[in-house]
Motif scaffolding. Structure first.
Motif, PDB file in Angstrom:
ATOM      1  N   ALA A 143       0.834  -1.199   0.000  1.00 26.53           N
ATOM      2  CA  ALA A 143       0.000   0.000   0.000  1.00 26.53           C
ATOM      3  C   ALA A 143       0.873   1.255   0.000  1.00 26.53           C
ATOM      4  O   ALA A 143       1.789   1.368   0.825  1.00 26.53           O
ATOM      5  CB  ALA A 143      -0.915   0.006   1.216  1.00 26.53           C
ATOM      6  N   ARG A 144       0.595   2.142  -0.927  1.00 22.88           N
ATOM      7  CA  ARG A 144       1.241   3.457  -0.917  1.00 22.88           C
ATOM      8  C   ARG A 144       0.274   4.414  -0.234  1.00 22.88           C
ATOM      9  O   ARG A 144      -0.886   4.534  -0.645  1.00 22.88           O
ATOM     10  CB  ARG A 144       1.545   3.927  -2.330  1.00 22.88           C
ATOM     11  CG  ARG A 144       2.355   5.226  -2.364  1.00 22.88           C
ATOM     12  CD  ARG A 144       2.792   5.568  -3.773  1.00 22.88           C
ATOM     13  NE  ARG A 144       3.616   6.783  -3.768  1.00 22.88           N
ATOM     14  CZ  ARG A 144       3.388   7.828  -4.520  1.00 22.88           C
ATOM     15  NH1 ARG A 144       2.365   7.851  -5.364  1.00 22.88           N
ATOM     16  NH2 ARG A 144       4.181   8.885  -4.463  1.00 22.88           N
ATOM     17  N   VAL A 145       0.743   5.062   0.818  1.00 18.63           N
ATOM     18  CA  VAL A 145      -0.125   5.922   1.615  1.00 18.63           C
ATOM     19  C   VAL A 145       0.424   7.341   1.661  1.00 18.63           C
ATOM     20  O   VAL A 145       1.616   7.569   1.419  1.00 18.63           O
ATOM     21  CB  VAL A 145      -0.283   5.383   3.051  1.00 18.63           C
ATOM     22  CG1 VAL A 145      -0.887   3.991   3.039  1.00 18.63           C
ATOM     23  CG2 VAL A 145       1.063   5.372   3.791  1.00 18.63           C
ATOM     24  N   LEU A 206      -3.795   7.493   7.404  1.00 18.25           N
ATOM     25  CA  LEU A 206      -2.891   7.179   6.294  1.00 18.25           C
ATOM     26  C   LEU A 206      -3.744   6.797   5.080  1.00 18.25           C
ATOM     27  O   LEU A 206      -3.911   5.614   4.764  1.00 18.25           O
ATOM     28  CB  LEU A 206      -1.959   6.014   6.669  1.00 18.25           C
ATOM     29  CG  LEU A 206      -0.979   6.253   7.812  1.00 18.25           C
ATOM     30  CD1 LEU A 206      -0.298   4.945   8.207  1.00 18.25           C
ATOM     31  CD2 LEU A 206       0.059   7.298   7.415  1.00 18.25           C
ATOM     32  N   PRO A 207      -4.327   7.792   4.399  1.00 19.47           N
ATOM     33  CA  PRO A 207      -5.156   7.465   3.230  1.00 19.47           C
ATOM     34  C   PRO A 207      -4.355   6.744   2.158  1.00 19.47           C
ATOM     35  O   PRO A 207      -3.216   7.100   1.863  1.00 19.47           O
ATOM     36  CB  PRO A 207      -5.638   8.836   2.746  1.00 19.47           C
ATOM     37  CG  PRO A 207      -4.670   9.820   3.328  1.00 19.47           C
ATOM     38  CD  PRO A 207      -4.225   9.243   4.633  1.00 19.47           C
ATOM     39  N   VAL A 208      -4.970   5.705   1.585  1.00 24.42           N
ATOM     40  CA  VAL A 208      -4.293   4.885   0.590  1.00 24.42           C
ATOM     41  C   VAL A 208      -4.339   5.562  -0.778  1.00 24.42           C
ATOM     42  O   VAL A 208      -5.413   5.929  -1.267  1.00 24.42           O
ATOM     43  CB  VAL A 208      -4.939   3.485   0.505  1.00 24.42           C
ATOM     44  CG1 VAL A 208      -4.350   2.691  -0.656  1.00 24.42           C
ATOM     45  CG2 VAL A 208      -4.735   2.742   1.824  1.00 24.42           C
ATOM     46  N   VAL A 209      -3.178   5.692  -1.380  1.00 22.66           N
ATOM     47  CA  VAL A 209      -3.065   6.265  -2.714  1.00 22.66           C
ATOM     48  C   VAL A 209      -3.060   5.162  -3.763  1.00 22.66           C
ATOM     49  O   VAL A 209      -3.605   5.315  -4.861  1.00 22.66           O
ATOM     50  CB  VAL A 209      -1.776   7.113  -2.826  1.00 22.66           C
ATOM     51  CG1 VAL A 209      -1.619   7.680  -4.233  1.00 22.66           C
ATOM     52  CG2 VAL A 209      -1.782   8.238  -1.794  1.00 22.66           C
ATOM     53  N   ARG A 210      -2.459   4.037  -3.422  1.00 25.73           N
ATOM     54  CA  ARG A 210      -2.365   2.913  -4.342  1.00 25.73           C
ATOM     55  C   ARG A 210      -2.337   1.627  -3.526  1.00 25.73           C
ATOM     56  O   ARG A 210      -1.645   1.551  -2.502  1.00 25.73           O
ATOM     57  CB  ARG A 210      -1.099   3.040  -5.193  1.00 25.73           C
ATOM     58  CG  ARG A 210      -1.013   2.038  -6.342  1.00 25.73           C
ATOM     59  CD  ARG A 210       0.242   2.265  -7.167  1.00 25.73           C
ATOM     60  NE  ARG A 210       0.362   1.267  -8.225  1.00 25.73           N
ATOM     61  CZ  ARG A 210       1.477   1.035  -8.909  1.00 25.73           C
ATOM     62  NH1 ARG A 210       2.573   1.741  -8.657  1.00 25.73           N
ATOM     63  NH2 ARG A 210       1.511   0.117  -9.853  1.00 25.73           N
ATOM     64  N   LEU A 211      -3.087   0.613  -3.974  1.00 19.58           N
ATOM     65  CA  LEU A 211      -3.146  -0.654  -3.246  1.00 19.58           C
ATOM     66  C   LEU A 211      -2.992  -1.800  -4.235  1.00 19.58           C
ATOM     67  O   LEU A 211      -3.767  -1.927  -5.177  1.00 19.58           O
ATOM     68  CB  LEU A 211      -4.465  -0.784  -2.494  1.00 19.58           C
ATOM     69  CG  LEU A 211      -4.618  -2.020  -1.608  1.00 19.58           C
ATOM     70  CD1 LEU A 211      -3.558  -2.037  -0.502  1.00 19.58           C
ATOM     71  CD2 LEU A 211      -6.019  -2.076  -0.990  1.00 19.58           C
TER      72      LEU A 211
END
Length: 269
Positions: A143-145, A206-211
């Motif tokens: 996960a990119r956060v 930590l909002p997810v930008v990419r999962l």
């Protein structure tokens, strides 16, 4: 888990689904429409058990033998729905899958914006068994956060967490790297509740930008490119799941990955 001949019988809807004709739900609709006969009698209800000796007809044609269980890995791109039809008209995975594929169902799901490994199978019973939390299969994600990661809070997720009345079980999460105001986190869990990763990380601000899902149980995304489909070899299904494979034919070779659809873009993490 082995694929064995029917001995004590099974529900007619399951039998139609195993033959690769339709889903169980569609089979029930076909029965209600009077399209299915068993031993010469039109069925009026799906509450019918059939055996190997049953003569089954659909639209006047004899039903063939059940297909052997097969499985595929699909590298799902973002912005695809994991559903057959979307009421909002958004693109679905079935718009991208090769038309040569038989009817398949998904093992687990990924939300619209998530990407990575999605398992497909032509055996609905196998899909349901593999999705059961009791199997303890680990789902692994990257996960990119956005935000600065508190590693102590990530470690606490191993004890489980309750968010808005929903209890999430143990989650193994660790910081891979922090890049200014963004970070990559490695995550492993076994429950796989709806949008679990996104909700838990959002709770930690930590909002997810990419999962990206990189593994589901013993199956890994590996180097499979975005938009590609690759069939799991029968030997792997036998070794990993106990699914019996047909006798090997001369010249058999591992199937090659399907070509990417025209819209798919190759992009590495």
């Amino acid at each position: 888990m082995t694929e064995a001949p029917v001995k004590e019988g099974e529900r007619i809807a399951k039998r139609l689904a195993r033959a690769g004709l339709c889903s169980r739900r569609d089979a029930e609709r076909w029965i209600e429409a009077g399209r299915v006969k068993v031993d010469g009698k039109v069925l009026e209800t799906p509450a019918c058990v059939v055996t190997e000796k049953s003569v089954i007809e659909v639209d006047g044609k004899l039903l063939g033998a059940p297909e052997r269980a097969r499985m595929w890995r699909y590298h799902k791109p973002p912005s695809e729905m994991v559903t057959a039809r979307d009421p909002e008209g958004r693109r679905t995975i079935f718009d991208s899958l090769p038309k040569s594929l038989p009817r398949v169902v998904t093992i687990g799901r990924l939300d619209y914006f998530s990407e990575g490994l999605l398992l497909l199978t032509n055996d609905g019973g196998l899909a349901r068994q593999l999705e059961l939390p009791a199997n303890g299969w680990t789902r692994r994600y990257r996960a990119r956060v956005h935000g600065n990661v508190d590693e102590a809070k990530l470690a606490d997720l191993a004890n489980g967490i309750t968010i808005e009345g929903v209890r999430y079980g143990s989650i193994q999460a660790s910081l891979d790297r922090q890049q200014r105001s963004n970070a990559w986190i490695d995550i492993a869990l076994t429950e796989g509740k709806n949008r679990e990763v996104r909700r838990v990380l959002a709770h930690l601000e930590l909002p997810v930008v990419r999962l990206i899902r990189v593994a589901f149980g013993p199956f890994h995304l590996g180097e499979l490119e975005r938009g590609l489909v690759d069939e799991v070899p029968p030997q792997a299904l036998e070794n990993l799941l106990g699914v019996k494979r047909p006798p090997r034919k001369e010249g058999w070779a591992k199937p090659k990955p399907r070509p990417a659809p025209p819209h798919a873009k190759r992009r590495r993490t």
